[in-house]
Scaffold this active site. Structure first.
Site, short mmCIF file in Angstrom:
data_model
loop_
_atom_site.label_atom_id
_atom_site.label_comp_id
_atom_site.label_asym_id
_atom_site.label_seq_id
_atom_site.Cartn_x
_atom_site.Cartn_y
_atom_site.Cartn_z
N LEU A 1 33.21 -2.17 26.25
CA LEU A 1 33.74 -3.58 26.94
C LEU A 1 33.81 -3.39 28.43
O LEU A 1 34.04 -2.71 29.21
CB LEU A 1 35.32 -3.30 26.74
N HIS A 2 33.36 -4.89 28.82
CA HIS A 2 33.50 -5.13 30.31
C HIS A 2 33.64 -6.54 30.65
O HIS A 2 33.84 -6.86 31.77
CB HIS A 2 32.19 -4.55 31.11
#
Ligand code: UD1
Length: 367
Positions: free
Chosen positions: A206-207
């Site tokens: 996730l980013h």
């Protein structure tokens, strides 16, 4: 007459798009190829490791722009790249993907009347709150040659009134990187090195700002992920942005000792693709991983409301999910009756760089 071509590398997702074309163009006698790294990503494990894995040499020029706000980063690239263009006067600038550097270099080149080619043109999420969508819209509006990865991208561009002569369906260049390194990836055994059983763990990445920049959203996501990790262990290579948010919001101390969730620094390309190939499922908000998981037939749950890569849903293994359905979708994949699709998608075949070289030979009338 040799043609000077700049190819712009900038950030992690771009390196696997640049590498196959760089290697293919380096073999062309008519082409004087220069790689420009903007320095948008600069950590060893966000940049140099990818150069090494993808057999890329040191860039000819590194603009070393680094991190900053969107305006700072975009403006920083523009100011420094303009100097390079004025000095080297390239005949063509090739930009890839949708990061800030892609848009910045396009603007610079076009204002200097230098033609631009955009590789991975035409993708649209329809979500203008994503910085990448703004970068795509601007880049495609300006670029002279629009090289698309899938027919939906062609349709998007045609619907916007782009002349069909500017558009070429060349395929998905990411698969060229995978095929170039397939034997190394298949012998890497990342799972074994992490003491994981093949096909019995999940990967999480996730980013996106929409997932990781807000405290309540990130807390909710990690509560769900911690709960899901009792169903199968997770490996989580942490993007610097996400790590910083977890620390800032006071979540990191509890999470880092979770038995079922193994946090890692960002992995290199070969290690990550090996881990992905042997995984049971992947949960992500990345664009590239939606495509790579489809190519490998690994089920992918994308924690986003929209995707600019709809072909990974309609013909691949991808499903868009939110907090309400994440756990039930993981359970469906773990159910023995779950069937993962693995279609051959047209021109996702490891031969995209070759098709682009042919196009360029036509453009420059190279016999
Ligand atoms: C950028 C791209 C995004 C892409 C992502 C992949 C834009 C608008 N976004 O987002 O499309 O999916 O890269 O990673 O271009 N940082 C480091 N070391 C690095 C790079 C970044 O520590 O090598 C940290 C910095 O604190 C920085 C933060 O990560 O502020 C975010 O980096 P940035 O390049 O601004 O955006 P990404 O979130 O990486």
């Amino acid at each position: 007459m040799r043609k000077t071509i700049h190819i712009i590398a900038a950030a992690r997702p771009n390196f696997m798009k640049v590498a196959p074309l760089f290697h293919a163009l380096k073999k062309e006698a008519w082409c004087d190829l220069k790689m420009i790294h903007t320095g948008q990503h600069y950590d060893i494990n966000m940049s140099a490791n990818f150069f090494a894995n993808l057999r890329l040499p040191e860039p000819d020029t590194n603009l070393e722009v680094g991190s900053g706000t969107h305006a700072q980063q975009t403006a920083g690239v523009m100011i420094k790249y303009e100097e390079v263009c004025l000095r080297e006067k390239p005949d063509l600038v090739i930009v890839v993907g949708d990061v800030n550097s892609t848009m910045a270099c396009t603007l610079v080149a076009k204002k200097l009347l230098i033609p631009v080619a955009h590789l991975e043109a035409g993708l649209r999420s329809g979500d203008m709150t994503m910085p990448e969508e703004i970068n795509r819209v601007v880049t495609d509006a300006l670029a002279d040659y629009l090289w698309t990865p899938s027919p939906d991208a062609d349709e998007n561009l045609l619907r916007l009134g782009v002349a069909s002569e500017r558009i070429a369906f060349v395929g998905n260049i990411m698969m060229d990187s995978f095929e170039m390194l397939r034997s190394e990836i298949e012998s890497e055994n990342s799972a074994g090195k992490l003491s994981l059983q093949k096909n019995s763990y999940g990967i999480v990445t996730l980013h996106r700002p929409s997932n990781v920049d807000n405290k309540s959203k990130l807390t909710q996501l990690f509560n769900l992920l911690t709960e899901s990790a009792s169903l199968l262990p997770f490996v989580f290579p942490l993007h610097p942005r996400t790590k910083a948010s977890l620390e800032k919001f006071g979540l990191w101390n509890d999470l880092k000792n979770n038995q079922n969730m193994k946090f890692l620094d960002p992995l290199g390309y070969i290690s990550f693709m090996s881990l992905l190939q042997d995984s049971k499922l992947v949960i992500t908000d990345s664009g590239g991983i939606q495509e790579e998981s489809t190519y490998l037939g690994v089920p992918c749950l994308t924690l986003r409301d929209s995707t600019e890569r709809p072909i990974t849903v309609s013909e691949g293994t991808n499903k868009l999910v939110n907090e309400n359905i994440l756990i039930s979708e993981i359970k469906k994949i773990l159910d023995s009756s779950y069937q993962s699709k693995r279609p051959p998608i047209k021109f996702w075949d490891g031969k995209t760089a070759g098709r682009i070289v042919s196009k360029l030979r036509e453009t420059f009338k190279i016999s």
